[in-house]
Design a protein around this motif. Structure first.
Motif, mmCIF file in Angstrom:
data_model
loop_
_atom_site.group_PDB
_atom_site.id
_atom_site.type_symbol
_atom_site.label_atom_id
_atom_site.label_comp_id
_atom_site.label_asym_id
_atom_site.label_seq_id
_atom_site.Cartn_x
_atom_site.Cartn_y
_atom_site.Cartn_z
ATOM 1 N N LYS A 12 69.645 90.390 138.115
ATOM 2 C CA LYS A 12 69.423 89.501 139.269
ATOM 3 C C LYS A 12 69.799 88.054 138.950
ATOM 4 O O LYS A 12 70.471 87.396 139.727
ATOM 5 N N VAL A 48 79.851 88.615 130.313
ATOM 6 C CA VAL A 48 78.509 88.255 130.787
ATOM 7 C C VAL A 48 77.706 87.577 129.668
ATOM 8 O O VAL A 48 77.098 86.524 129.875
ATOM 9 N N ILE A 99 79.579 95.831 140.309
ATOM 10 C CA ILE A 99 79.940 94.838 139.287
ATOM 11 C C ILE A 99 80.155 95.603 137.990
ATOM 12 O O ILE A 99 79.241 96.277 137.497
ATOM 13 N N ASN A 155 75.117 97.136 139.722
ATOM 14 C CA ASN A 155 75.570 96.390 138.543
ATOM 15 C C ASN A 155 75.616 97.338 137.345
ATOM 16 O O ASN A 155 74.590 97.872 136.919
ATOM 17 N N HIS A 156 76.800 97.531 136.817
ATOM 18 C CA HIS A 156 76.956 98.407 135.643
ATOM 19 C C HIS A 156 76.590 97.607 134.398
ATOM 20 O O HIS A 156 77.455 97.137 133.684
ATOM 21 N N ARG A 157 75.294 97.446 134.192
ATOM 22 C CA ARG A 157 74.900 96.622 133.038
ATOM 23 C C ARG A 157 74.873 97.455 131.766
ATOM 24 O O ARG A 157 74.587 96.944 130.684
ATOM 25 N N ALA A 203 80.657 94.407 131.576
ATOM 26 C CA ALA A 203 81.543 93.467 130.864
ATOM 27 C C ALA A 203 80.687 92.657 129.901
ATOM 28 O O ALA A 203 80.377 91.494 130.148
ATOM 29 N N ALA A 204 80.294 93.327 128.812
ATOM 30 C CA ALA A 204 79.352 92.694 127.887
ATOM 31 C C ALA A 204 79.857 91.339 127.404
ATOM 32 O O ALA A 204 79.103 90.361 127.377
ATOM 33 N N GLY A 250 63.228 95.537 136.639
ATOM 34 C CA GLY A 250 63.542 94.329 135.878
ATOM 35 C C GLY A 250 64.808 94.502 135.052
ATOM 36 O O GLY A 250 65.203 95.617 134.712
ATOM 37 N N ASP A 273 64.295 82.413 134.339
ATOM 38 C CA ASP A 273 65.293 82.330 133.258
ATOM 39 C C ASP A 273 66.426 81.362 133.547
ATOM 40 O O ASP A 273 67.307 81.175 132.712
ATOM 41 N N VAL A 301 71.687 86.822 136.552
ATOM 42 C CA VAL A 301 73.132 86.686 136.333
ATOM 43 C C VAL A 301 73.859 86.637 137.673
ATOM 44 O O VAL A 301 74.726 85.789 137.915
HETATM 45 N N1 ATP Z 1 77.680 93.582 134.388
HETATM 46 C C1 ATP Z 1 77.082 93.389 133.219
HETATM 47 N N2 ATP Z 1 77.702 93.733 132.071
HETATM 48 C C2 ATP Z 1 77.106 93.561 130.890
HETATM 49 N N3 ATP Z 1 75.881 93.052 130.717
HETATM 50 C C3 ATP Z 1 75.207 92.678 131.822
HETATM 51 C C4 ATP Z 1 75.773 92.833 133.124
HETATM 52 N N4 ATP Z 1 74.872 92.366 134.007
HETATM 53 C C5 ATP Z 1 73.797 91.939 133.321
HETATM 54 N N5 ATP Z 1 73.997 92.134 132.001
HETATM 55 C C6 ATP Z 1 73.037 91.830 130.926
HETATM 56 O O1 ATP Z 1 71.748 92.101 131.380
HETATM 57 C C7 ATP Z 1 70.882 91.057 130.960
HETATM 58 C C8 ATP Z 1 69.762 90.926 131.950
HETATM 59 O O2 ATP Z 1 70.232 90.281 133.118
HETATM 60 P P1 ATP Z 1 69.302 89.332 133.993
HETATM 61 O O3 ATP Z 1 68.476 88.455 133.154
HETATM 62 O O4 ATP Z 1 70.195 88.696 134.989
HETATM 63 O O5 ATP Z 1 68.382 90.447 134.673
HETATM 64 P P2 ATP Z 1 67.191 90.191 135.713
HETATM 65 O O6 ATP Z 1 67.280 91.280 136.725
HETATM 66 O O7 ATP Z 1 67.269 88.813 136.208
HETATM 67 O O8 ATP Z 1 65.936 90.386 134.766
HETATM 68 P P3 ATP Z 1 64.399 90.019 135.122
HETATM 69 O O9 ATP Z 1 63.924 91.146 135.972
HETATM 70 O O10 ATP Z 1 63.759 89.965 133.780
HETATM 71 O O11 ATP Z 1 64.421 88.709 135.844
HETATM 72 C C9 ATP Z 1 71.773 89.824 130.873
HETATM 73 O O12 ATP Z 1 71.350 88.928 129.887
HETATM 74 C C10 ATP Z 1 73.104 90.367 130.509
HETATM 75 O O13 ATP Z 1 73.284 90.311 129.120
#
Ligand code: ATP
Ligand code: MG
Length: 426
Positions: free
Chosen positions: A172, A365, A358, A333-335, A361-362, A168, A202, A174
């Motif tokens: 995804k 995003v 990806i 994805n480099h989150r 990029a706080a 999670g 979401d 985003v």
């Molecule tokens: N490349 C990125 N750089 C910085 N922050 C990021 C990046 N990708 C995602 N994020 C952050 O991660 C958070 C979680 O992303 P997101 O809600 O799309 O995840 P998800 O996989 O859909 O989660 P879930 O499993 O709960 O559905 C986003 O709100 C965003 O702030």
């Protein structure tokens, strides 16, 4: 004139509602009932456009009454009212087939607005049905016994892309939103984004969309196979994309069965060029259905040890499910800004090639999520947008924009090359 029947045990309530509705020139109260059986009888006789039904009716209760009305008089839109807090009563009402829910006490203006919304929805459905009937009559594709076999709009089958992950929060939603928006810029009006994160979707929040309708509306009235009924419940998103939202509360998720997802996607394939599915990060029958119907699977992972471990497990699950590996593209994805595995280490552990990264990029995003605008629109030249466009190029190569987007037409060399690029095999 919008004809309304009111069913409530309390005479005072039916009188109050009648008085309020009488102030509207185009609304007429054609009947009232104090208990369930009588409400059904009256409705069969009067055929109201709208039935306002109290959940706590004596005899047949409000839910049973709504079920009977939905079956016997599908053209009558039901608005359920209840003293109960929204969650449970709302769930029961929507599953029974109600179109709107009002928690008592409500304002007269809210009631009138609900009556108008439900009526407008019914009108649009009638127009759709009439069009379907005339299309059927005119259709050369009607079978011998007169049953229509052609869809209302003839087109190549839409391409389905599911965005999945084993963990999670890896991005995804985003990615699904930005993929859909980038595709929407290429194919205006031809892209639909579906929130299959059924419990905690979401997308409505991330795109600032009103939650008037959701996938629940289609499940409760069997509209899932009717492209026009589906269109009625789609929200309008950025870049001309349409959006089918997740249920408004988690307990409604169970009512969406795997077969619904398969039928829904089949319907959407006939109406859109691209269908993008956002999914939850757990495996269940509904999620597996989305893997099976997809032409492309964007498997997203972050570069944490647990993220890559779960991506590896998801990869094994896809193999077990006999999902064609050539339709899977791995995107990292480099989150997070630090503490990650390097790409080569992650690929080794995963046993798969990472097609696209990806960047972290706080600002870009977070601003995009907070403002409800995909970054491919607000920051089209930013590094994350460039990465998203690289993924778009894999699932929708430039030379295939327009008519040649059929997923099963493996005719061109370009498509074959794309398939190879998508492959798990290194
Ligand atoms: N490349 C990125 N750089 C910085 N922050 C990021 C990046 N990708 C995602 N994020 C952050 O991660 C958070 C979680 O992303 P997101 O809600 O799309 O995840 P998800 O996989 O859909 O989660 P879930 O499993 O709960 O559905 C986003 O709100 C965003 O702030
Ligand atoms: Mg999500």
């Amino acid at each position: 004139m919008i004809r309304v029947l009111i069913a409530d045990e309390s005479r005072q309530v039916t009188d109050n509602i009648s008085r309020r509705l009488a102030l509207e020139e185009d609304i007429e109260v054609c009947g009232t009932a104090g208990e369930g059986e009588y409400a059904v009888q009256q409705s069969l006789w009067l055929k109201p456009d709208i039935a306002i039904v109290d959940a706590a009716l004596p005899g047949l209760d409000g839910v049973q009454t709504t079920v009977m009305l939905a079956q016997a008089l599908p053209a009558t839109g039901v608005i359920m009212m209840s003293m109960e807090a929204e969650n449970d009563a709302y769930r029961q009402a929507m599953v029974a087939g109600a179109r709107e829910f009002l928690q008592k006490p409500f304002k007269g203006d809210d009631l009138v607005a609900a009556v108008r919304r439900v009526h407008a929805f019914g009108e649009r459905r009638n127009v759709s049905a009439a069009r379907a009937i005339s299309a059927t009559a005119a259709s050369p594709a009607a079978s011998d016994d007169g049953v229509a076999v052609a869809p209302m709009r003839q087109r190549t089958r839409g391409v389905v892309t599911a965005v999945i992950s084993g963990k999670g929060g890896v991005g995804k939603t985003v990615v699904a939103i930005n993929l859909a928006a980038a595709l929407g810029e290429k194919h205006h009006g031809e892209v639909v984004l579906v929130d299959l994160s059924l419990q905690f979707g979401d997308i409505a929040a991330a795109l600032n969309l009103p939650t008037t309708h959701s996938i629940t509306d289609l499940v409760s009235d069997s509209g899932i196979t009717d492209a026009d009924a589906v269109r009625q419940v789609l929200a309008s998103g950025p870049a001309g994309i349409s959006v089918l939202l997740a249920p408004t509360s988690p307990e409604l998720a169970d009512y969406v069965q795997p077969a619904h997802i398969t039928s829904l996607v089949e319907t959407l394939r006939g109406a859109f060029e691209h269908i993008v599915l956002d999914t939850p990060s757990y495996l269940n029958d509904a999620t597996i259905s989305s893997f099976e119907v997809a032409d492309h699977i964007v498997m997203l992972t972050d570069l944490s040890v647990t993220g890559v471990k779960n991506a590896r497990l998801t990869r094994s699950a896809l193999e077990t499910l006999n999902i064609d590996p050539s339709k899977v593209v791995v995107v990292a994805n480099h989150r997070e800004s630090a503490g990650e595995l390097d790409r080569r280490g992650a690929e080794t552990f995963l046993g798969a090639h990472i097609s696209t990264e990806i960047p972290f990029a706080a600002d870009v995003v977070a601003t995009s999520v907070n403002k409800g605008v995909p970054f491919v629109i607000s920051h089209p030249t930013s590094p994350p947008s460039v990465a998203i466009n690289a993924v778009v190029e894999l699932i929708d190569p430039v030379s295939q924009s327009g008519s040649d987007t059929a997923p099963d037409g493996e005719s061109s060399d370009k498509k074959k090359k794309t398939r190879r690029k998508l492959s798990f095999s290194r």
